[in-house]
Design a protein around this motif. Structure first.
Motif, PDB file in Angstrom:
ATOM      1  N   ARG C  99       0.824  -1.203   0.000  1.00  0.00           N
ATOM      2  CA  ARG C  99       0.000   0.000   0.000  1.00  0.00           C
ATOM      3  C   ARG C  99       0.865   1.263   0.000  1.00  0.00           C
ATOM      4  O   ARG C  99       0.576   2.225  -0.707  1.00  0.00           O
ATOM      5  N   GLY C 103       0.708   3.834  -2.985  1.00  0.00           N
ATOM      6  CA  GLY C 103       0.251   5.149  -2.539  1.00  0.00           C
ATOM      7  C   GLY C 103       1.214   6.261  -2.957  1.00  0.00           C
ATOM      8  O   GLY C 103       0.799   7.336  -3.394  1.00  0.00           O
ATOM      9  N   ALA C 105       3.267   6.206  -5.519  1.00  0.00           N
ATOM     10  CA  ALA C 105       3.151   6.396  -6.964  1.00  0.00           C
ATOM     11  C   ALA C 105       1.841   7.112  -7.285  1.00  0.00           C
ATOM     12  O   ALA C 105       1.799   8.013  -8.129  1.00  0.00           O
ATOM     13  N   ASP C 112      -5.433   9.896  -7.896  1.00  0.00           N
ATOM     14  CA  ASP C 112      -4.897   8.826  -7.079  1.00  0.00           C
ATOM     15  C   ASP C 112      -5.950   7.730  -6.908  1.00  0.00           C
ATOM     16  O   ASP C 112      -6.960   7.939  -6.246  1.00  0.00           O
ATOM     17  N   THR C 114      -5.206   4.501  -5.760  1.00  0.00           N
ATOM     18  CA  THR C 114      -4.461   3.412  -5.125  1.00  0.00           C
ATOM     19  C   THR C 114      -5.348   2.219  -4.774  1.00  0.00           C
ATOM     20  O   THR C 114      -5.029   1.081  -5.116  1.00  0.00           O
ATOM     21  N   ASP C 115      -6.467   2.499  -4.105  1.00  0.00           N
ATOM     22  CA  ASP C 115      -7.340   1.402  -3.673  1.00  0.00           C
ATOM     23  C   ASP C 115      -7.874   0.618  -4.864  1.00  0.00           C
ATOM     24  O   ASP C 115      -7.881  -0.615  -4.863  1.00  0.00           O
TER      25      ASP C 115
END
Lengths: 281, 332, 237
Positions: C99, C103, C105, C112, C114-115
């Motif tokens: 994570r 995160g 990046a 963003d 990420t998830d």
């Protein structure tokens, strides 16, 4: 002019030591922090032996003992740590520096000791309207002889070829079936043997003290970084340059003398970020 | 470096209760110790230990975030000490301001130098930092007119500092608490920073500089900032030193001081922000236990450094963390 | 001015006297998956390096992303312009958790996600484990995630399935195709497994000795006698 020759003398020492660092860096990509301490140990051994066998006996024994220490160092420090990060070897040899210094201090005490030059070389000769100790010229001659010898050895012998190849690209050389471990034992022995040699000839010039090794290693580091870490020619040029600057600095601007070699180094690194010879990582 | 509230990473960054408790206990302990320990000698030793612990913390933070071993942090320590000392001699600034300058100056020097040298191979970085620090040592040694060279100089300090009586900083009882609190706050601050995005980024650069660029980050400035910060921490230690002793010698710039800091950081384990501080406590306990052997103290620390580097690469703090995780059942 | 998402014009890269790629031009249309194949040493990775701004050698030619000339930009600026890259050799941050690194990046990207990326690539289940402690297959997908997060315009994938089993490769390829379609990401992919690359690519470019040998839909490439002689004939039965 006399000062220039004095600078040459100091530069010669730096070269004799720095070349040992360059050899081991080329082969193993590590730095021996204790190299200056080996120089110091060499000086004390020569001092002790000279009492029985004279200066030349001390020279031979010191070089031999130090070369043997080099083999041990390679076998028990560099080889087992070859797979670790280079900083690990740096820290271990740093620890070694403390141990060696303490050992010498315990055996010989921390007072300054002096060694007379051998009778053969103890005179002075007239030079540039004044006189100059023969011994200092001898030091320069030894350094030049070693430099020439090493250059020839690296250039024409098979081992020298491997060493040069390894200092450009250790991984590939290793893969091509060169026995890095045997090579390394030899090369480290040569490097530490040279530390013994320069320690011995330093005796009559510098006062012996347990901290002389830590003192000189710093200038050596400046030399190898300036020279480009794994370059023999780079180390040679850098050693003579730094020796000169160091010496002139002490004569003319003693307060700031210590900054001058660094200034030279910074200048070189700004112009050529990889050092004079521009190789190695 | 503030975290967006919506990012998932914030959840992980919440400070665990145990850390808050540890912080409060640590501060309280620092205030209580002088009341419990009556021996002035012990307090003096402990104060020295804590000052060096601050230095080691700075060195260790650079190791942790950037993987760089500085052999020259004594320079920042010593420059800070000499800044306060020379300001006392020439009376340029009020001492409070001089102290702030003594911390900012090394940080600025480190930042500028760092822009050039953090890119170098780790070995060259170590060699260079050593050489540069030694150059400062030689200057102070040889420039006798400036600061008495090897004899060192007494430092003129005002009778009040930051509203406190100067005695507060010079009696081991009170100075221990001051230094201890500075140490605890420093460690806590660096620990928080190490968990921030900036902290993660610098670890990412340490791990894989190229990929960090490929995910869109500049990689030199963050490392130079860490270097500057770790220099500032070393400078704080230098300031504490000069306030406590009111005397400086070129020894504050000597490489063996950097070396001690490194040894402490390695023994304690720089992988944890609090490891180097722990290392210095162990270092001083060892020194005390060595007793008659202190004559061979250099050999003892040398040998300890070798053994720890080879056998316990993550240091004592690494062992503690591993043990803790085992107890918790193998979670990260 | 052009409809291409990524366009390389007359790209050459020399290492000393050796020319690794020689006046190669390539243009990717929006949403396209382009396969890049060729024997070892044909210059596939070098072309990717030149397109994404990885250093090494002397590069000439022009690279444009959505019409913007990015030839002189650093790899960092190119990523911001929308060109992301994954690597043949796993290139992740071993000491950070899954994570944490995605995160990082994601934070640099405009949006963003990420998830979303962790979910899509099946990394969410062990998001808080250190990258060093997850399996090789998971590390490969993490490498991909680092490039994919933030929905870049173009994804340059250098053998994303290297070292994976055949079934893992096929699964990864399917996933990639779905993601590229639903997130409208254009992909340039190098892959040694011919079945995988022909099954997911809309179009194939063949490099040989640093030059483009052929370019076209998969069926045409398979039928191209030159390609078969130079390359396919030896590796695809």
């Amino acid at each position: 002019m006399i000062q220039v020759i004095n600078g040459l003398v100091y530069g010669s020492f730096l070269y004799l030591l720095a070349v040992g660092l360059v050899l081991i860096f080329g082969l193993r990509r590590v730095t021996n922090f204790a190299h200056g301490s080996l120089f110091m140990v060499g000086a004390y051994i020569a001092y002790a032996v000279a009492a029985y066998l004279g200066f030349w006996g001390g020279l031979v024994i010191s070089v031999m003992v130090l070369a043997a220490l080099g083999v041990l160092l390679d076998r028990f420090v560099f080889r087992p740590l070859a797979r670790e990060d280079a900083v690990v070897t740096l820290l271990v040899t740093f620890g070694l520096l403390f141990v060696l210094e303490d050992a010498v201090r315990t055996i010989w005490g921390k007072d300054y000791l002096t060694v007379p030059p051998p009778p053969l070389l103890s005179g002075v000769i007239p030079m540039f309207g004044s006189t100059f100790p023969v011994y200092r010229l001898f030091v320069v001659a030894v350094a030049l002889a070693v430099a020439a010898g090493l250059a020839l050895w690296l250039r024409y012998s098979k081992v020298g070829l491997y060493v040069r190849a390894a200092s450009v690209d250790p991984v590939t050389t290793g893969m091509q079936g060169v026995d890095t471990d045997r090579l390394s034992a030899l090369v480290v022995a040569i490097g530490t043997g040279l530390a013994g040699l320069s320690g011995t000839i330093a005796g009559p010039l510098l006062a012996l003290s347990p901290s002389m090794g830590a003192f000189i290693i710093i200038d050596c580091f400046v030399v190898v970084v300036t020279g480009g870490l794994s370059s023999f020619t780079g180390a040679f040029v850098a050693a003579l340059l730094i020796g000169q600057v160091h010496n002139l600095g002490i004569v003319y601007v003693p307060e700031l003398a210590s900054m001058l070699p660094l200034a030279i180094m910074t200048l070189v690194l700004l112009l050529r970020p990889r050092g004079l010879a521009g190789a190695g990582r | 470096m503030s975290a967006l509230p919506s990012t998932p990473a914030t959840a992980r960054r919440r400070v665990p209760a145990i850390a808050v408790v540890a912080f409060i206990v640590a501060v309280a302990a620092g205030l209580l110790v002088p009341a419990v320990v009556s021996s002035q000698l012990a307090l003096t030793l402990m104060t020295q230990a804590v000052i060096t612990a601050v230095l080691a913390t700075g060195i260790g933070f650079l190791m942790r975030q950037c993987g760089l071993t500085s052999f020259g942090h004594a320079a920042f320590f010593g420059i800070a000490a000499y800044t306060v000392a020379l300001n006392g001699k020439f009376g340029v600034l009020p001492t409070e301001l001089a102290i702030i300058a003594a911390i900012l100056l090394p940080a600025a020097l480190a930042f500028v130098a760092g822009l050039g040298i953090v890119r170098m191979p780790a070995l060259a970085f170590s060699m260079l930092t050593l050489a540069v620090a030694q150059a400062f040592y030689e200057i102070m040694l040889r420039w006798r007119e400036l600061a008495n060279g090897d004899d060192g100089m007494a430092v003129r300090l005002p009778s009040q500092l930051f509203g406190l009586d100067i005695e507060t900083f010079q009696q081991p009882g009170s100075m221990f608490s001051v230094c201890w609190i500075v140490l605890v706050v420093t460690v806590a601050g660096l620990w928080l920073l190490s968990r921030s995005r900036f902290g993660l980024l610098t670890v990412a650069i340490r791990e894989n500089e190229e990929r960090a660029r490929f995910i869109g980050y500049e990689t030199v400035v963050p490392r130079a900032l860490v270097y500057a910060l770790s220099a500032a921490v070393a400078a704080v230690a230098g300031v504490l030193f000069v306030l406590y002793n009111a005397f400086v010698t070129p020894g504050t710039l000597y490489w063996s001081l950097s070396g001690e800091g490194i040894v402490m950081a390695v023994i304690g384990g720089a992988h944890a922000v609090w490891g180097p501080a722990l290392g210095s406590v162990i270092f001083f306990l060892l020194k005390d236990a060595a007793g008659d052997l202190t004559e061979h103290w250099p050999a003892i620390i040398g040998a300890t450094l070798i053994v720890v580097t080879v056998l316990v690469p993550r240091g004592i703090s690494g062992l503690i963390i591993a043990l803790f995780q085992k107890l918790k059942g193998g979670r990260r | 001015m052009s409809d291409f998402v990524l366009e390389g014009v007359d790209i050459s890269r020399r290492y000393g006297g050796f020319t690794a790629i020689d006046t190669v031009s390539i243009a990717l249309e929006p949403g396209e998956i382009r396969g890049l194949i060729g024997p070892n040493g044909a210059g596939k990775s070098t072309l990717m390096d030149a397109l994404c701004g990885r250093g090494g050698g002397t590069t000439t030619g022009t690279v444009r992303c959505r019409g913007q000339d990015i030839s002189t930009l650093s790899e960092r600026a190119r990523r911001k312009a929308g060109v992301a890259r994954s690597f043949q050799k796993t290139n992740i941050f071993l000491d950070l958790s899954v994570r944490e690194q995605i995160g990082l990046a994601g934070h640099m990207a405009e949006n963003d996600n990420t998830d979303e990326v962790m979910e899509a690539l099946g990394l969410a289940g062990f998001a808080d484990r250190r990258a060093a402690d997850i399996s090789y297959g998971d590390q490969r997908r993490l490498d991909l995630a680092l490039a994919l997060v933030g929905r870049p315009s173009v994804l340059l994938l250098d053998e994303p399935a290297a070292g994976l089993s055949i079934s893992e490769s096929i699964t990864l390829a399917k996933l990639l195709k779905e993601l590229a379609a639903s997130w409208k990401v254009t992909v340039l992919i190098v892959e040694h497994d011919m079945d995988v690359i022909f099954s997911i690519s809309d179009r194939i470019t063949v490099l040989h000795l640093g030059k483009i040998l052929a370019d076209g839909p998969g069926a045409d490439i398979r039928a191209n006698p030159e390609v078969v002689r130079a390359y396919l004939g030896t590796s695809v039965a």
